[in-house]
Write a protein that holds these residues in place. Structure first.
Motif, PDB file in Angstrom:
ATOM      1  N   VAL A  16       2.218  -0.521 -10.052  1.00 43.45           N
ATOM      2  CA  VAL A  16       2.157  -1.944 -10.390  1.00 43.45           C
ATOM      3  C   VAL A  16       2.984  -2.776  -9.407  1.00 43.45           C
ATOM      4  CG1 VAL A  16       2.848  -3.642 -12.119  1.00 43.45           C
ATOM      5  CG2 VAL A  16       1.614  -1.603 -12.818  1.00 43.45           C
ATOM      6  N   ILE A  17       4.171  -2.321  -9.076  1.00 44.14           N
ATOM      7  CA  ILE A  17       5.010  -3.051  -8.115  1.00 44.14           C
ATOM      8  C   ILE A  17       4.332  -3.085  -6.743  1.00 44.14           C
ATOM      9  CG2 ILE A  17       7.194  -2.968  -6.828  1.00 44.14           C
ATOM     10  CD1 ILE A  17       8.498  -2.023  -9.443  1.00 44.14           C
ATOM     11  N   GLY A  18       3.757  -1.970  -6.329  1.00 41.19           N
ATOM     12  CA  GLY A  18       3.043  -1.941  -5.058  1.00 41.19           C
ATOM     13  C   GLY A  18       1.866  -2.889  -5.034  1.00 41.19           C
ATOM     14  N   GLY A  40       3.815   9.978 -14.764  1.00 35.91           N
ATOM     15  CA  GLY A  40       4.134   9.244 -15.977  1.00 35.91           C
ATOM     16  C   GLY A  40       4.430   7.779 -15.750  1.00 35.91           C
ATOM     17  N   LEU A  41       5.441   7.304 -16.458  1.00 32.83           N
ATOM     18  CA  LEU A  41       5.795   5.889 -16.444  1.00 32.83           C
ATOM     19  C   LEU A  41       6.312   5.437 -15.083  1.00 32.83           C
ATOM     20  CD1 LEU A  41       5.971   3.365 -18.205  1.00 32.83           C
ATOM     21  CD2 LEU A  41       8.302   4.038 -18.791  1.00 32.83           C
ATOM     22  N   VAL A  42       7.030   6.304 -14.389  1.00 29.74           N
ATOM     23  CA  VAL A  42       7.550   5.950 -13.057  1.00 29.74           C
ATOM     24  C   VAL A  42       6.392   5.699 -12.092  1.00 29.74           C
ATOM     25  CG1 VAL A  42       8.951   6.752 -11.124  1.00 29.74           C
ATOM     26  CG2 VAL A  42       9.671   7.251 -13.456  1.00 29.74           C
ATOM     27  N   MET A  43       5.346   6.521 -12.185  1.00 34.05           N
ATOM     28  CA  MET A  43       4.174   6.326 -11.338  1.00 34.05           C
ATOM     29  C   MET A  43       3.516   4.985 -11.658  1.00 34.05           C
ATOM     30  SD  MET A  43       0.612   8.457 -11.021  1.00 34.05           S
ATOM     31  CE  MET A  43       0.125   8.101 -12.677  1.00 34.05           C
ATOM     32  N   PHE A  44       3.365   4.696 -12.937  1.00 37.38           N
ATOM     33  CA  PHE A  44       2.727   3.442 -13.343  1.00 37.38           C
ATOM     34  C   PHE A  44       3.509   2.236 -12.829  1.00 37.38           C
ATOM     35  CE2 PHE A  44       2.332  -0.015 -16.454  1.00 37.38           C
ATOM     36  CZ  PHE A  44       0.982  -0.272 -16.331  1.00 37.38           C
ATOM     37  N   ILE A  45       4.813   2.242 -13.015  1.00 44.95           N
ATOM     38  CA  ILE A  45       5.646   1.123 -12.572  1.00 44.95           C
ATOM     39  C   ILE A  45       5.595   0.980 -11.053  1.00 44.95           C
ATOM     40  CG2 ILE A  45       8.032   0.293 -12.411  1.00 44.95           C
ATOM     41  CD1 ILE A  45       8.444   1.496 -15.225  1.00 44.95           C
ATOM     42  N   ILE A  97       0.830  -1.203   0.000  1.00 38.48           N
ATOM     43  CA  ILE A  97       0.000   0.000   0.000  1.00 38.48           C
ATOM     44  C   ILE A  97       0.862   1.249   0.000  1.00 38.48           C
ATOM     45  CG2 ILE A  97      -1.610   1.348   1.406  1.00 38.48           C
ATOM     46  CD1 ILE A  97      -2.962  -1.254   2.166  1.00 38.48           C
ATOM     47  N   VAL A  98       1.918   1.256   0.794  1.00 44.61           N
ATOM     48  CA  VAL A  98       2.806   2.425   0.858  1.00 44.61           C
ATOM     49  C   VAL A  98       3.484   2.670  -0.491  1.00 44.61           C
ATOM     50  CG1 VAL A  98       4.941   3.282   1.887  1.00 44.61           C
ATOM     51  CG2 VAL A  98       3.166   2.314   3.339  1.00 44.61           C
ATOM     52  N   ILE A  99       3.970   1.619  -1.128  1.00 39.49           N
ATOM     53  CA  ILE A  99       4.632   1.789  -2.429  1.00 39.49           C
ATOM     54  C   ILE A  99       3.652   2.312  -3.465  1.00 39.49           C
ATOM     55  CG2 ILE A  99       5.703   0.544  -4.354  1.00 39.49           C
ATOM     56  CD1 ILE A  99       6.981  -1.312  -2.303  1.00 39.49           C
ATOM     57  N   ALA A 100       2.470   1.722  -3.538  1.00 41.42           N
ATOM     58  CA  ALA A 100       1.484   2.141  -4.531  1.00 41.42           C
ATOM     59  C   ALA A 100       1.023   3.573  -4.279  1.00 41.42           C
ATOM     60  CB  ALA A 100       0.300   1.189  -4.534  1.00 41.42           C
ATOM     61  N   ALA A 101       0.705   3.911  -3.040  1.00 38.84           N
ATOM     62  CA  ALA A 101       0.211   5.252  -2.732  1.00 38.84           C
ATOM     63  C   ALA A 101       1.286   6.312  -2.921  1.00 38.84           C
ATOM     64  CB  ALA A 101      -0.330   5.297  -1.306  1.00 38.84           C
ATOM     65  N   SER A 102       2.499   6.039  -2.479  1.00 33.85           N
ATOM     66  CA  SER A 102       3.560   7.032  -2.628  1.00 33.85           C
ATOM     67  C   SER A 102       3.931   7.227  -4.099  1.00 33.85           C
ATOM     68  CB  SER A 102       4.782   6.653  -1.800  1.00 33.85           C
ATOM     69  OG  SER A 102       5.323   5.441  -2.256  1.00 33.85           O
ATOM     70  N   SER A 103       3.894   6.171  -4.883  1.00 35.19           N
ATOM     71  CA  SER A 103       4.155   6.314  -6.314  1.00 35.19           C
ATOM     72  C   SER A 103       3.077   7.154  -6.978  1.00 35.19           C
ATOM     73  CB  SER A 103       4.211   4.949  -6.992  1.00 35.19           C
ATOM     74  OG  SER A 103       5.286   4.204  -6.499  1.00 35.19           O
ATOM     75  N   TYR A 104       1.843   6.956  -6.566  1.00 32.79           N
ATOM     76  CA  TYR A 104       0.734   7.717  -7.149  1.00 32.79           C
ATOM     77  C   TYR A 104       0.821   9.204  -6.809  1.00 32.79           C
ATOM     78  CZ  TYR A 104      -4.008   9.173  -8.245  1.00 32.79           C
ATOM     79  OH  TYR A 104      -5.088   9.831  -8.746  1.00 32.79           O
ATOM     80  N   PHE A 105       1.182   9.522  -5.574  1.00 32.79           N
ATOM     81  CA  PHE A 105       1.183  10.916  -5.143  1.00 32.79           C
ATOM     82  C   PHE A 105       2.474  11.665  -5.461  1.00 32.79           C
ATOM     83  CE2 PHE A 105      -2.148   9.334  -2.187  1.00 32.79           C
ATOM     84  CZ  PHE A 105      -3.173  10.138  -2.662  1.00 32.79           C
ATOM     85  N   PHE A 106       3.616  10.979  -5.553  1.00 33.08           N
ATOM     86  CA  PHE A 106       4.885  11.679  -5.694  1.00 33.08           C
ATOM     87  C   PHE A 106       5.521  11.593  -7.076  1.00 33.08           C
ATOM     88  CE2 PHE A 106       4.936  10.668  -1.025  1.00 33.08           C
ATOM     89  CZ  PHE A 106       4.644  11.958  -0.622  1.00 33.08           C
ATOM     90  N   PHE A 107       5.070  10.696  -7.925  1.00 35.14           N
ATOM     91  CA  PHE A 107       5.679  10.548  -9.242  1.00 35.14           C
ATOM     92  C   PHE A 107       4.656  10.799 -10.339  1.00 35.14           C
ATOM     93  CE2 PHE A 107       8.213   7.481  -6.607  1.00 35.14           C
ATOM     94  CZ  PHE A 107       9.365   8.248  -6.572  1.00 35.14           C
TER      95      PHE A 107
END
Length: 86
Positions: A42-44, A34-39, A22-32
């Protein structure tokens, strides 16, 4: 500290996988973006899915991370070799 006990992840590790996912997915969504957010999302989600899979297997008393299939495979090999001898 054990990670796998009785063919499944231990309770603390399942909760840790769930929380980290949850932390990986949420932090990627809020802080990144484009493609970095998507990856990152997905990893989260994959980490979260692994924790959820292990938790459901625990509730159903299934042992997904057990190595009993190796023992069964060896027992079949022994029976096959005995039958092939004339």
């Amino acid at each position: 500290m054990k990670i796998i006990s009785n063919g499944n992840f231990t309770a603390w590790f399942r909760i840790l996988l769930w929380a980290v996912g949850i932390v990986i997915a949420a932090s990627s969504y809020f802080f990144f973006t484009g493609l970095v957010m998507f990856i990152g999302v997905v990893i989260g989600m994959l980490v979260l899915a692994t924790g959820t899979y292990a938790e459901r297997a625990s509730l159903l008393h299934i042992k997904p991370f057990d190595n009993s299939y190796e023992k069964a495979r060896r027992s079949y090999e022994a029976k096959d070799s005995d039958q092939s001898k004339p």
